[in-house]
Design a protein around this motif. Structure first.
Motif, PDB file in Angstrom:
ATOM      1  N   GLN A 122     -39.533  42.200   3.739  1.00  0.00           N
ATOM      2  CA  GLN A 122     -39.243  40.862   4.244  1.00  0.00           C
ATOM      3  C   GLN A 122     -40.445  39.944   4.041  1.00  0.00           C
ATOM      4  N   ARG A 123     -40.154  38.670   3.846  1.00  0.00           N
ATOM      5  CA  ARG A 123     -41.201  37.666   3.695  1.00  0.00           C
ATOM      6  C   ARG A 123     -41.360  36.951   5.031  1.00  0.00           C
ATOM      7  N   VAL A 124     -42.614  36.809   5.488  1.00  0.00           N
ATOM      8  CA  VAL A 124     -42.919  36.177   6.766  1.00  0.00           C
ATOM      9  C   VAL A 124     -43.961  35.097   6.525  1.00  0.00           C
ATOM     10  N   THR A 125     -43.795  33.962   7.166  1.00  0.00           N
ATOM     11  CA  THR A 125     -44.778  32.889   7.075  1.00  0.00           C
ATOM     12  C   THR A 125     -45.530  32.825   8.398  1.00  0.00           C
ATOM     13  N   ILE A 126     -46.869  32.806   8.332  1.00  0.00           N
ATOM     14  CA  ILE A 126     -47.688  32.702   9.541  1.00  0.00           C
ATOM     15  C   ILE A 126     -48.708  31.585   9.354  1.00  0.00           C
ATOM     16  N   THR A 127     -49.205  31.092  10.461  1.00  0.00           N
ATOM     17  CA  THR A 127     -50.241  30.060  10.444  1.00  0.00           C
ATOM     18  C   THR A 127     -51.489  30.639  11.091  1.00  0.00           C
ATOM     19  N   LEU A 128     -52.619  30.558  10.400  1.00  0.00           N
ATOM     20  CA  LEU A 128     -53.899  31.056  10.903  1.00  0.00           C
ATOM     21  C   LEU A 128     -54.911  29.921  10.888  1.00  0.00           C
TER      22      LEU A 128
ATOM     23  N   ASN B  45     -54.501  41.512  -2.560  1.00  0.00           N
ATOM     24  CA  ASN B  45     -54.011  40.232  -2.063  1.00  0.00           C
ATOM     25  C   ASN B  45     -54.008  40.227  -0.538  1.00  0.00           C
ATOM     26  N   ARG B  46     -53.703  39.086   0.030  1.00  0.00           N
ATOM     27  CA  ARG B  46     -53.693  38.926   1.491  1.00  0.00           C
ATOM     28  C   ARG B  46     -52.601  39.773   2.142  1.00  0.00           C
ATOM     29  N   SER B  47     -51.478  39.892   1.495  1.00  0.00           N
ATOM     30  CA  SER B  47     -50.366  40.646   2.074  1.00  0.00           C
ATOM     31  C   SER B  47     -50.746  42.101   2.331  1.00  0.00           C
ATOM     32  N   GLU B  48     -51.430  42.719   1.371  1.00  0.00           N
ATOM     33  CA  GLU B  48     -51.857  44.113   1.567  1.00  0.00           C
ATOM     34  C   GLU B  48     -52.787  44.238   2.760  1.00  0.00           C
ATOM     35  N   ALA B  49     -53.725  43.313   2.895  1.00  0.00           N
ATOM     36  CA  ALA B  49     -54.673  43.351   4.010  1.00  0.00           C
ATOM     37  C   ALA B  49     -53.953  43.166   5.340  1.00  0.00           C
ATOM     38  N   ILE B  50     -53.058  42.209   5.400  1.00  0.00           N
ATOM     39  CA  ILE B  50     -52.339  41.941   6.648  1.00  0.00           C
ATOM     40  C   ILE B  50     -51.439  43.120   7.006  1.00  0.00           C
ATOM     41  N   ARG B  51     -50.807  43.762   6.033  1.00  0.00           N
ATOM     42  CA  ARG B  51     -49.988  44.953   6.313  1.00  0.00           C
ATOM     43  C   ARG B  51     -50.847  46.060   6.912  1.00  0.00           C
TER      44      ARG B  51
END
Length: 143
Positions: A2-8, A27-33
């Protein structure tokens, strides 16, 4: 997936980008996962407060603070049933690092650690919870 949008906020994003670079994430997605998995794992380890666990309590304190060393020693003696081992390190002229290995029900280990960390002149403290795995669980996992 799933694709999720977050604000940091900018400061948090800068910290995340530094982590990505230091650890070599693609990429950022791997780090956030990975960060989400770590956070969820920690939450799961501390959710069942009756579960037996091991705890690693580390804290830095001002050794010259009035009666603090005596209070900390008394606290550990009063909870000798939770204490497996401890180590004392002199960091510099003013600061000491103590590391305590604890064992017991998660709620008691957490309560004890919170009490130690809350002492005046304890400058930094963390508790790492490690679930106590039953021998039968280990044998089943290897089958």
């Amino acid at each position: 997936m799933q694709r999720v949008t977050i604000t940091l906020d900018d400061d948090l994003m800068d910290e995340l980008d530094k982590l990505i670079e230091e650890r070599g994430y693609q990429n950022r997605s791997e780090a956030i996962r990975d960060l989400a998995r770590a956070g969820l794992g920690q939450a799961a380890r501390t959710s069942d407060t009756r579960q037996p666990c091991f705890g690693v309590l580390s804290y830095v304190y001002d050794h010259a603070s009035r009666d603090l060393a005596r209070r900390l020693t008394s606290t550990f003696h009063n909870h000798h049933d939770l204490t497996v081992a401890s180590m004392h390190v002199h960091l510099d002229h003013d600061n000491c690092l103590e590391i305590g290995v604890l064992k017991g029900p998660t709620s008691e280990v957490q309560h004890f650690a919170e009490h130690v960390i809350a002492e005046r002149s304890v400058r930094h403290g963390t508790l790492q919870i490690v679930p106590q795995v039953e021998k039968n669980t280990l044998e089943e996992a290897s089958d």
